[in-house]
Design an enzyme around this catalytic site. Structure first.
Site, PDB file in Angstrom:
ATOM      1  N   LYS A  44      46.541  83.560  70.137  1.00 45.79           N
ATOM      2  CA  LYS A  44      45.834  83.022  69.001  1.00 45.79           C
ATOM      3  C   LYS A  44      45.351  84.355  68.086  1.00 45.79           C
ATOM      4  CE  LYS A  44      41.231  81.977  69.551  1.00 45.79           C
ATOM      5  NZ  LYS A  44      40.465  82.560  68.572  1.00 45.79           N
ATOM      6  N   ASN A  45      44.983  85.198  68.895  1.00 46.91           N
ATOM      7  CA  ASN A  45      44.152  86.509  68.140  1.00 46.91           C
ATOM      8  C   ASN A  45      45.096  87.596  67.631  1.00 46.91           C
ATOM      9  OD1 ASN A  45      41.833  85.061  68.552  1.00 46.91           O
ATOM     10  ND2 ASN A  45      41.039  86.135  70.027  1.00 46.91           N
ATOM     11  N   CYS A  74      33.407  79.756  65.923  1.00 53.14           N
ATOM     12  CA  CYS A  74      32.725  79.246  67.356  1.00 53.14           C
ATOM     13  C   CYS A  74      31.098  79.517  67.052  1.00 53.14           C
ATOM     14  CB  CYS A  74      33.382  80.020  68.314  1.00 53.14           C
ATOM     15  SG  CYS A  74      34.558  79.101  69.159  1.00 53.14           S
ATOM     16  N   ARG A  80      26.855  86.275  63.667  1.00 54.53           N
ATOM     17  CA  ARG A  80      28.045  86.812  63.345  1.00 54.53           C
ATOM     18  C   ARG A  80      28.198  87.490  61.893  1.00 54.53           C
ATOM     19  NH1 ARG A  80      32.984  83.298  65.945  1.00 54.53           N
ATOM     20  NH2 ARG A  80      34.009  85.407  65.940  1.00 54.53           N
ATOM     21  N   ASP A 101      35.735  87.407  75.502  1.00 51.77           N
ATOM     22  CA  ASP A 101      36.436  86.003  75.618  1.00 51.77           C
ATOM     23  C   ASP A 101      36.754  85.447  76.808  1.00 51.77           C
ATOM     24  OD1 ASP A 101      38.389  86.630  72.746  1.00 51.77           O
ATOM     25  OD2 ASP A 101      36.107  86.332  72.876  1.00 51.77           O
ATOM     26  N   ARG A 138      40.725  74.423  69.984  1.00 50.67           N
ATOM     27  CA  ARG A 138      40.990  75.445  68.765  1.00 50.67           C
ATOM     28  C   ARG A 138      41.721  76.451  69.378  1.00 50.67           C
ATOM     29  NH1 ARG A 138      35.818  76.517  65.309  1.00 50.67           N
ATOM     30  NH2 ARG A 138      37.263  77.818  64.571  1.00 50.67           N
TER      31      ARG A 138
HETATM   32  C1  EPZ Z   1      37.697  88.579  67.279  1.00 54.68           C
HETATM   33  O1  EPZ Z   1      36.501  87.972  66.423  1.00 54.68           O
HETATM   34  C2  EPZ Z   1      38.285  87.513  67.977  1.00 54.68           C
HETATM   35  N1  EPZ Z   1      38.677  86.406  67.284  1.00 54.68           N
HETATM   36  C3  EPZ Z   1      37.198  87.047  68.879  1.00 54.68           C
HETATM   37  O2  EPZ Z   1      37.597  85.887  69.704  1.00 54.68           O
HETATM   38  C4  EPZ Z   1      36.685  87.935  69.773  1.00 54.68           C
HETATM   39  O3  EPZ Z   1      35.593  87.348  70.471  1.00 54.68           O
HETATM   40  C5  EPZ Z   1      36.229  89.232  69.201  1.00 54.68           C
HETATM   41  O4  EPZ Z   1      37.234  89.763  68.108  1.00 54.68           O
HETATM   42  C6  EPZ Z   1      35.902  90.211  69.899  1.00 54.68           C
HETATM   43  O5  EPZ Z   1      36.773  90.717  70.688  1.00 54.68           O
HETATM   44  C7  EPZ Z   1      39.803  86.569  66.537  1.00 54.68           C
HETATM   45  O6  EPZ Z   1      40.601  87.727  66.381  1.00 54.68           O
HETATM   46  C8  EPZ Z   1      40.302  85.560  65.680  1.00 54.68           C
HETATM   47  P1  EPZ Z   1      34.112  91.110  65.983  1.00 54.68           P
HETATM   48  P2  EPZ Z   1      35.926  88.881  65.411  1.00 54.68           P
HETATM   49  O7  EPZ Z   1      34.195  91.555  64.776  1.00 54.68           O
HETATM   50  O8  EPZ Z   1      36.584  89.989  64.750  1.00 54.68           O
HETATM   51  C9  EPZ Z   1      29.593  91.969  65.270  1.00 54.68           C
HETATM   52  C10 EPZ Z   1      37.969  83.807  70.743  1.00 54.68           C
HETATM   53  O9  EPZ Z   1      37.133  83.311  71.460  1.00 54.68           O
HETATM   54  N2  EPZ Z   1      29.934  92.101  64.063  1.00 54.68           N
HETATM   55  O10 EPZ Z   1      34.967  92.295  67.044  1.00 54.68           O
HETATM   56  O11 EPZ Z   1      34.953  87.973  64.468  1.00 54.68           O
HETATM   57  C11 EPZ Z   1      29.646  90.758  65.773  1.00 54.68           C
HETATM   58  O12 EPZ Z   1      28.542  89.801  65.548  1.00 54.68           O
HETATM   59  C12 EPZ Z   1      37.169  84.494  69.500  1.00 54.68           C
HETATM   60  O13 EPZ Z   1      39.230  83.822  70.841  1.00 54.68           O
HETATM   61  C13 EPZ Z   1      28.812  92.613  62.815  1.00 54.68           C
HETATM   62  O14 EPZ Z   1      27.654  92.728  63.223  1.00 54.68           O
HETATM   63  O15 EPZ Z   1      34.860  89.875  66.295  1.00 54.68           O
HETATM   64  C14 EPZ Z   1      29.898  90.664  67.301  1.00 54.68           C
HETATM   65  O16 EPZ Z   1      28.630  90.893  67.951  1.00 54.68           O
HETATM   66  C15 EPZ Z   1      35.853  84.449  69.516  1.00 54.68           C
HETATM   67  N3  EPZ Z   1      29.122  92.597  61.749  1.00 54.68           N
HETATM   68  C16 EPZ Z   1      30.816  91.965  67.429  1.00 54.68           C
HETATM   69  O17 EPZ Z   1      30.450  92.763  66.149  1.00 54.68           O
HETATM   70  C17 EPZ Z   1      30.532  92.364  61.362  1.00 54.68           C
HETATM   71  O18 EPZ Z   1      30.833  92.506  60.050  1.00 54.68           O
HETATM   72  C18 EPZ Z   1      32.350  91.980  67.622  1.00 54.68           C
HETATM   73  O19 EPZ Z   1      32.702  90.847  66.652  1.00 54.68           O
HETATM   74  C19 EPZ Z   1      31.466  91.987  62.058  1.00 54.68           C
HETATM   75  C20 EPZ Z   1      31.031  91.836  63.479  1.00 54.68           C
END
Ligand code: EPZ
Length: 419
Positions: free
Chosen positions: A22-23, A116, A121, A307, A398
């Site tokens: 998915k990712n 989610c 976020r 995840d 999802r």
């Molecule tokens: C990706 O989400 C994945 N989704 C998530 O999978 C996964 O949990 C996450 O990466 C971490 O590995 C997809 O790839 C579609 P991040 P993403 O930006 O990119 C903070 C699932 O269950 N952050 O790496 O949204 C954020 O709040 C989903 O398959 C900021 O603070 O995650 C988090 O604490 C859920 N500011 C951390 O960084 C930003 O601008 C990591 O988030 C962006 C992120």
């Protein structure tokens, strides 16, 4: 919203086939905007998030067809850079499209993305990364990006955000000169995005490491691109942990051990033996009852994946002994814990740490609040005594194609009640 009814206590036996990741697929759909042609994604999971992202492409002026496991995206007709608010509100990955739109049109506009409910976020890492490329960002009702004066340069992420890494890769592919992205995420799915972008004629190297380098090109290929994403390491890990809850012996077709090392190290010690049949097929034989997993910290790849944190915590609730899970990626990703407590689980959440003392669980009526938390409730139900009803399983739909169908094929007593 549909619900699952699970009667626990049945061991699992048989083979489960893992879908495409998915990712990987969600950023690939975003990147398809860069191809003014047809992108064909093979081995594509039939899950809600894929349909939502494909519908966004349609609303931008593109088209899509999804037959069998092949998603075809026709993006020549994409003619607007304003993302549809009703759909972006449903999915976090919609923000990944802004980088591709900036590359194609010079502009992008989006409402704050949804997704989610796993904690705060923000978008600051995305926004600051794009600003490092001289993209101007104005935040109001919507977030408007102008890349009219964008130029290549050095981007340093304050945290290895997966989405921000992918977003800025897509924004940089047509900027003259060299863009370096430092402290970027190393998740394997980013390598799929890099490979797709390079099929389009981009010049990206370094995905899977802490530094990615993009050499801008004047124009990208237009035409038919076919891409098969890697298998879904989170789906594979979820099924590995299903067995740790239910016991038995399963074959996993599509497990990439190298990408699942952090989980396999933990469960090999405490829950099962894993035997290689070939580089994608493994047999997993479970002990009668898992032992407590000790301290498990969810952190950016190659660390233990956030995840899989809920699913591991669920397995810990049934294991014999103590487990302490800590989430350093999504510190408040424990909303499922109170649902597990309804099944008699002995767990306490303290900030971003969950202390679990394993015991027997009993069936109850519980409610899924997000994708992986919902999966965790299913895992606990597999190992609980009696009947568990899980409400709001659309969260699970999802990210898992036919979750209950695959579990039933392994011998689980699970029914989907359509409501
Ligand atoms: C990706 O989400 C994945 N989704 C998530 O999978 C996964 O949990 C996450 O990466 C971490 O590995 C997809 O790839 C579609 P991040 P993403 O930006 O990119 C903070 C699932 O269950 N952050 O790496 O949204 C954020 O709040 C989903 O398959 C900021 O603070 O995650 C988090 O604490 C859920 N500011 C951390 O960084 C930003 O601008 C990591 O988030 C962006 C992120």
């Amino acid at each position: 919203m549909d619900r699952f009814v699970i009667n626990g206590g049945k061991k699992l036996f048989g083979r489960v086939n893992i879908c495409g990741a998915k990712n990987s697929v969600l950023p690939l759909i975003a990147a398809s905007v860069l191809n003014e042609g047809v992108t064909r994604i093979r081995n594509c999971p039939k899950i809600r998030d894929v349909y939502i992202m494909a519908k966004i492409i349609e609303r931008l002026g593109g088209k899509y067809t999804f037959s069998g496991d092949t998603l075809d995206l026709y993006t020549e007709g994409v003619s607007t850079w304003v993302l549809p608010e009703d759909l972006t509100g449903e999915i976090r990955a919609s923000v990944f499209i802004t980088g591709a739109l900036i590359s194609r049109f010079g502009y992008a506009e989006t409402a704050k993305p949804g997704g989610c409910n796993i904690g705060n976020r923000p978008l600051d890492i995305h926004i600051n990364a794009l600003k490092s490329l001289n993209v101007t960002v104005s935040e109001g009702e919507t977030i408007a990006f102008s890349g009219a004066n964008a130029k290549s340069g050095k981007v340093v992420l304050r945290f290895p955000s997966v989405g921000a890494t992918e977003n800025v890769m897509m924004a940089a592919v047509r900027l003259n000169g060299t863009t370096t992205i430092e402290n970027c995420a190393e998740e394997p799915e980013i390598i799929d995005l890099q490979n797709y972008l390079n099929l389009l004629g981009a010049k990206v190297v370094g995905a899977g490491t802490r530094t990615i380098i993009v050499e801008g090109v004047n124009k990208l290929y237009r035409g038919e691109i076919e891409f098969t994403p890697r298998s879904d390491r989170i789906e594979a890990g979820t099924f590995l942990l299903c067995g740790a809850c239910a016991g038995g012996e399963i074959e996993i077709n599509g497990l990439n051990i190298e990408e699942s090392l952090s989980l396999c190290k933990i469960i090999r010690r405490n829950a099962c033996k894993i035997y290689r049949k070939d580089d994608k097929m493994y047999t997993v034989k479970y002990y009668p009852r898992a032992k407590g997993f000790g301290r498990v910290i969810a952190e950016p790849y190659p660390g233990f994946p956030t995840d899989l944190q809920p699913q591991l915590t669920a397995a810990a609730c049934l294991a014999e002994g103590l487990t302490v899970t800590e989430d350093r990626v999504f510190p408040s990703r424990f909303s499922y814990a109170e649902e597990l407590a309804k099944m008699g689980a002995d767990l306490r959440v303290l900030e971003n740490v969950c202390v679990v003392s394993g015991k027997r669980l009993s069936g109850a009526t519980v409610s899924a609040g997000d994708l992986r938390g919902g999966a965790a409730l299913c895992l606990a139900a597999l190992g609980a005594e009696g009947k568990t009803t899980i409400l709001n399983v659309s969260h699970i739909d999802r990210g898992y194609e036919g979750f209950e169908v695959k579990l039933k094929s392994l011998g689980a007593d699970i029914q989907r009640i359509v409501t």
